[in-house]
Design a protein around this motif. Structure first.
Motif, PDB file in Angstrom:
ATOM      1  N   ILE A  89     129.041 -67.086  41.883  1.00 36.76           N
ATOM      2  CA  ILE A  89     129.298 -68.473  41.488  1.00 36.76           C
ATOM      3  C   ILE A  89     130.180 -69.165  42.533  1.00 36.76           C
ATOM      4  N   GLU A  90     131.301 -68.519  42.858  1.00 34.55           N
ATOM      5  CA  GLU A  90     132.280 -69.174  43.739  1.00 34.55           C
ATOM      6  C   GLU A  90     131.753 -69.408  45.148  1.00 34.55           C
ATOM      7  N   GLU A  91     130.946 -68.464  45.632  1.00 29.54           N
ATOM      8  CA  GLU A  91     130.487 -68.571  47.019  1.00 29.54           C
ATOM      9  C   GLU A  91     129.075 -69.171  47.119  1.00 29.54           C
ATOM     10  N   HIS A  92     128.570 -69.677  46.012  1.00 30.25           N
ATOM     11  CA  HIS A  92     127.238 -70.306  45.997  1.00 30.25           C
ATOM     12  C   HIS A  92     126.181 -69.387  46.616  1.00 30.25           C
ATOM     13  N   ILE A  93     126.134 -68.163  46.105  1.00 28.64           N
ATOM     14  CA  ILE A  93     125.216 -67.164  46.654  1.00 28.64           C
ATOM     15  C   ILE A  93     123.766 -67.496  46.242  1.00 28.64           C
ATOM     16  N   ASP A  94     122.861 -67.336  47.198  1.00 30.10           N
ATOM     17  CA  ASP A  94     121.429 -67.543  46.933  1.00 30.10           C
ATOM     18  C   ASP A  94     120.697 -66.214  46.772  1.00 30.10           C
ATOM     19  N   LEU A  95     121.163 -65.207  47.529  1.00 35.49           N
ATOM     20  CA  LEU A  95     120.433 -63.929  47.590  1.00 35.49           C
ATOM     21  C   LEU A  95     121.436 -62.779  47.504  1.00 35.49           C
ATOM     22  N   VAL A  96     121.140 -61.834  46.596  1.00 38.60           N
ATOM     23  CA  VAL A  96     121.980 -60.631  46.470  1.00 38.60           C
ATOM     24  C   VAL A  96     121.143 -59.435  46.902  1.00 38.60           C
ATOM     25  N   ILE A  97     121.703 -58.595  47.768  1.00 38.21           N
ATOM     26  CA  ILE A  97     121.007 -57.377  48.210  1.00 38.21           C
ATOM     27  C   ILE A  97     121.847 -56.191  47.750  1.00 38.21           C
ATOM     28  N   VAL A  98     121.215 -55.328  46.959  1.00 36.77           N
ATOM     29  CA  VAL A  98     121.960 -54.190  46.421  1.00 36.77           C
ATOM     30  C   VAL A  98     121.664 -52.965  47.285  1.00 36.77           C
ATOM     31  N   ALA A 101     124.009 -51.672  58.915  1.00 35.78           N
ATOM     32  CA  ALA A 101     122.741 -51.939  59.607  1.00 35.78           C
ATOM     33  C   ALA A 101     122.046 -53.168  58.997  1.00 35.78           C
ATOM     34  N   ILE A 102     122.097 -53.286  57.682  1.00 33.62           N
ATOM     35  CA  ILE A 102     121.471 -54.453  57.037  1.00 33.62           C
ATOM     36  C   ILE A 102     122.232 -55.731  57.414  1.00 33.62           C
ATOM     37  N   ALA A 103     123.561 -55.651  57.401  1.00 33.65           N
ATOM     38  CA  ALA A 103     124.376 -56.827  57.752  1.00 33.65           C
ATOM     39  C   ALA A 103     124.115 -57.260  59.194  1.00 33.65           C
ATOM     40  N   TRP A 104     124.020 -56.281  60.078  1.00 30.07           N
ATOM     41  CA  TRP A 104     123.748 -56.543  61.507  1.00 30.07           C
ATOM     42  C   TRP A 104     122.428 -57.302  61.663  1.00 30.07           C
ATOM     43  N   LYS A 105     121.427 -56.848  60.919  1.00 35.66           N
ATOM     44  CA  LYS A 105     120.092 -57.467  61.009  1.00 35.66           C
ATOM     45  C   LYS A 105     120.093 -58.864  60.356  1.00 35.66           C
ATOM     46  N   LEU A 106     120.764 -58.994  59.230  1.00 38.24           N
ATOM     47  CA  LEU A 106     120.846 -60.309  58.569  1.00 38.24           C
ATOM     48  C   LEU A 106     121.520 -61.318  59.485  1.00 38.24           C
ATOM     49  N   SER A 107     122.521 -60.856  60.228  1.00 35.94           N
ATOM     50  CA  SER A 107     123.299 -61.778  61.062  1.00 35.94           C
ATOM     51  C   SER A 107     122.452 -62.352  62.193  1.00 35.94           C
ATOM     52  N   GLN A 108     121.290 -61.738  62.465  1.00 37.51           N
ATOM     53  CA  GLN A 108     120.415 -62.261  63.529  1.00 37.51           C
ATOM     54  C   GLN A 108     119.458 -63.344  63.025  1.00 37.51           C
ATOM     55  N   SER A 109     119.482 -63.595  61.707  1.00 33.55           N
ATOM     56  CA  SER A 109     118.524 -64.555  61.147  1.00 33.55           C
ATOM     57  C   SER A 109     119.059 -65.976  61.219  1.00 33.55           C
ATOM     58  N   THR A 130     130.952 -53.935  58.801  1.00 38.53           N
ATOM     59  CA  THR A 130     130.292 -55.083  58.156  1.00 38.53           C
ATOM     60  C   THR A 130     131.105 -56.350  58.387  1.00 38.53           C
ATOM     61  N   ALA A 131     132.436 -56.181  58.535  1.00 34.46           N
ATOM     62  CA  ALA A 131     133.309 -57.344  58.738  1.00 34.46           C
ATOM     63  C   ALA A 131     133.035 -58.038  60.067  1.00 34.46           C
ATOM     64  N   LEU A 132     132.297 -57.364  60.966  1.00 38.06           N
ATOM     65  CA  LEU A 132     131.933 -57.995  62.236  1.00 38.06           C
ATOM     66  C   LEU A 132     130.839 -59.044  62.023  1.00 38.06           C
ATOM     67  N   HIS A 133     130.149 -58.975  60.889  1.00 37.11           N
ATOM     68  CA  HIS A 133     128.996 -59.855  60.654  1.00 37.11           C
ATOM     69  C   HIS A 133     129.176 -60.789  59.469  1.00 37.11           C
ATOM     70  N   GLY A 134     130.264 -60.651  58.741  1.00 37.73           N
ATOM     71  CA  GLY A 134     130.469 -61.495  57.562  1.00 37.73           C
ATOM     72  C   GLY A 134     131.855 -61.263  57.012  1.00 37.73           C
ATOM     73  N   THR A 135     132.032 -61.657  55.747  1.00 36.22           N
ATOM     74  CA  THR A 135     133.342 -61.534  55.114  1.00 36.22           C
ATOM     75  C   THR A 135     133.296 -60.431  54.072  1.00 36.22           C
ATOM     76  N   LYS A 154     126.170 -68.020  55.155  1.00 35.84           N
ATOM     77  CA  LYS A 154     127.354 -67.173  55.030  1.00 35.84           C
ATOM     78  C   LYS A 154     126.958 -65.823  54.469  1.00 35.84           C
ATOM     79  N   LEU A 155     127.560 -64.764  55.023  1.00 34.06           N
ATOM     80  CA  LEU A 155     127.301 -63.409  54.536  1.00 34.06           C
ATOM     81  C   LEU A 155     128.600 -62.818  53.989  1.00 34.06           C
ATOM     82  N   PHE A 156     128.505 -62.297  52.768  1.00 32.48           N
ATOM     83  CA  PHE A 156     129.630 -61.589  52.149  1.00 32.48           C
ATOM     84  C   PHE A 156     129.176 -60.163  51.873  1.00 32.48           C
TER      85      PHE A 156
END
Ligand code: AMP
Ligand code: GLY
Length: 435
Positions: A59-68, A14-22, A37-42, A27-29
């Motif tokens: 580091i490798e994917e140059h992440i800006d935001l982590v959601i736990v 549900a969070i991935a689905w909502k993030l994908s609308q922004s 979740t694979a429908l909205h990211g990797t 990139k979403l991992f």
């Protein structure tokens, strides 16, 4: 913005689905993610508690935001680890290790509630050291008696005992025979609160907060709230008995003193706080704190949030929630979970799932335990998928989500047909004729 979302349940879908609308998303991992979740990211193939792998991915994917998503990495200190040891300037949604003890230790949570005068059940706590006092205390305690393992026990650490002998036996099992391992070596003995439960959620930056839509979760596996406890078989939002007057009490007696308490006790908190409440008479009491969103509650809460979720997270991480207003969809949301036969006990995995394609407007299918393999979705967990529907009436939302769950097919599918039953009129309904 590049985002890493940790978790693999319906909540994360549900969070991935909502993030994908922004529009802010680059990139979403998701780690480890699921078929949905694979429908909205990797999806990334590492565990939510593999801190080194999480750091490497950032580091490798140059992440800006982590959601736990789930509690386990939070209680184990993922936020402190990423802040102190990654060398990265990340925005992270989740509380610090110390603050996550609000969920990780019932004893810590009770002490916090008491210190800040927040209404909750009265209690005492016991370990091997005062075991005999505990037995004496239990023998004279009013029934039923609530026993809680102090630590995380995969949702199984709460036992409600109807008889004194049962309470004494469970208490011995927890303290002397480590029924819940180290989690149960300390036991909180609590007064039983009579009433109706409700889940309240806030997103806080540690200073201010947004009150998210409330929800009601249906935890028992069987209809009429019978049978074993599960992670949750369905949820609705808003909750009909959570009137404005009642929610005002929740805000003034519970949420505000909680946020103030976090600050006063220097508990670093930027993330979701889930407050499990009992409405006893007309008054709210805290049953528990969770340092994350609920599942399946997220699947009805997130679809009712109109704001851009990434904007909300950035405001949270930057401590700017004061300037943010939550925009809610006023309609009702309902979700019903389709589970594998046998759940929450043993069940099989690997069955092909059919009927997952998009159905109607305002309906979402969120995956919990699924995986994508050889061009098919397969069952991969106890809770498999849930169907959420939004409608202007609660019964309409419930009927829609039931129709969708009915049309999803996999072997040994089971679901509750009575989600929301207390709030809808059964006169002449299909169920009342069939039962
Ligand atoms: P938990 O595993 O902490 O979610 O608790 C499981 C369930 O136990 C809650 O959802 C409540 O239904 C019930 N419960 C916990 N504490 C109390 C209490 N003091 N009085 C009545 N029910 C409780
Ligand atoms: N549905 C209850 C929970 O997430 O803890």
């Amino acid at each position: 913005m590049n985002i890493l979302l940790l978790g693999s349940g319906g909540r994360e879908h549900a969070i991935a689905w909502k993030l994908s609308q922004s529009k802010l998303l680059s990139k979403l991992f998701i780690a480890p993610g699921n078929g949905g979740t694979a429908l909205h990211g990797t999806n990334k193939d590492f565990s939510v508690t593999d801190f080194e792998a999480i750091k490497t991915c950032c580091i490798e994917e140059h992440i800006d935001l982590v959601i736990v998503g789930p509690e386990e990495p939070l209680v184990k200190g993922i936020v402190d680890f990423l802040v102190n040891e990654s060398g990265l300037n990340l925005m992270i949604i989740g509380p610090s290790k110390t603050a996550a003890r609000l969920e990780g230790s019932k004893s810590f949570a009770k002490a916090f509630l008491q210190k800040h005068n927040i209404p909750t059940a009265s209690y005492r706590e016991f370990t091997a050291e005062n075991f005999e006092d505990g037995i004496e205390y239990l023998k004279q305690h009013a029934l039923p008696i609530v026993l809680k393992a102090d630590g995380l026990a995969a949702g199984k650490g709460v036992i409600i005992c109807q008889h004194h002998v049962e309470a004494v036996a469970e208490f011995e099992l927890m303290i002397q025979r480590a029924k819940f391992g180290d989690a149960g070596k300390k036991v909180v003995v609590e007064e039983f609160l009579e009433g109706i439960e409700l889940s309240v959620f806030v997103l806080t930056d540690g200073e201010d907060y947004l009150l998210l839509p409330e929800a009601k979760d249906y935890k028992r596996v069987g209809e009429g709230d019978k049978g074993l406890n599960t992670g949750g078989m369905g949820a609705i939002s808003p909750v009909p008995f959570a009137s404005d007057a009642f929610m005002q009490k929740v805000v003034s007696r519970i949420i505000e003193p909680t946020i103030k308490g976090l600050k006063q006790d220097q508990l670093e908190y930027k993330g979701f706080l889930f407050i499990g409440l009992m409405k006893t008479g007309d008054d709210p009491f805290v049953i528990e704190y969770n340092c994350r969103m609920g599942d399946p509650e997220t699947e009805v809460v997130i679809p009712r949030i109109k704001n851009d979720l990434i904007e909300l997270f950035v405001s949270t991480a930057k401590g700017e929630l004061k300037h943010t207003v939550l925009e809610k969809d006023e309609r009702f949301a309902s979700t019903i979970v389709a589970v594998s036969g046998g759940y929450p006990n043993d069940y099989q995995k690997g069955f092909v799932i059919d009927g997952l394609e998009a159905k109607w407007k305002d309906c979402m299918i969120f995956h919990s335990g699924t995986k994508w393999e050889d061009g098919k979705f397969l069952t991969n967990g106890g809770r498999v998928v849930c169907a959420t529907a939004l409608a202007s009436e609660l019964d309409e939302a419930i009927n829609l989500s039931r129709d969708i769950v009915e049309s999803i097919e996999f072997e040994e599918k089971y679901f509750r047909r009575d989600i929301g039953y207390e709030f809808i009129s059964h006169a002449g309904s299909e169920e009342s004729r069939h039962h």
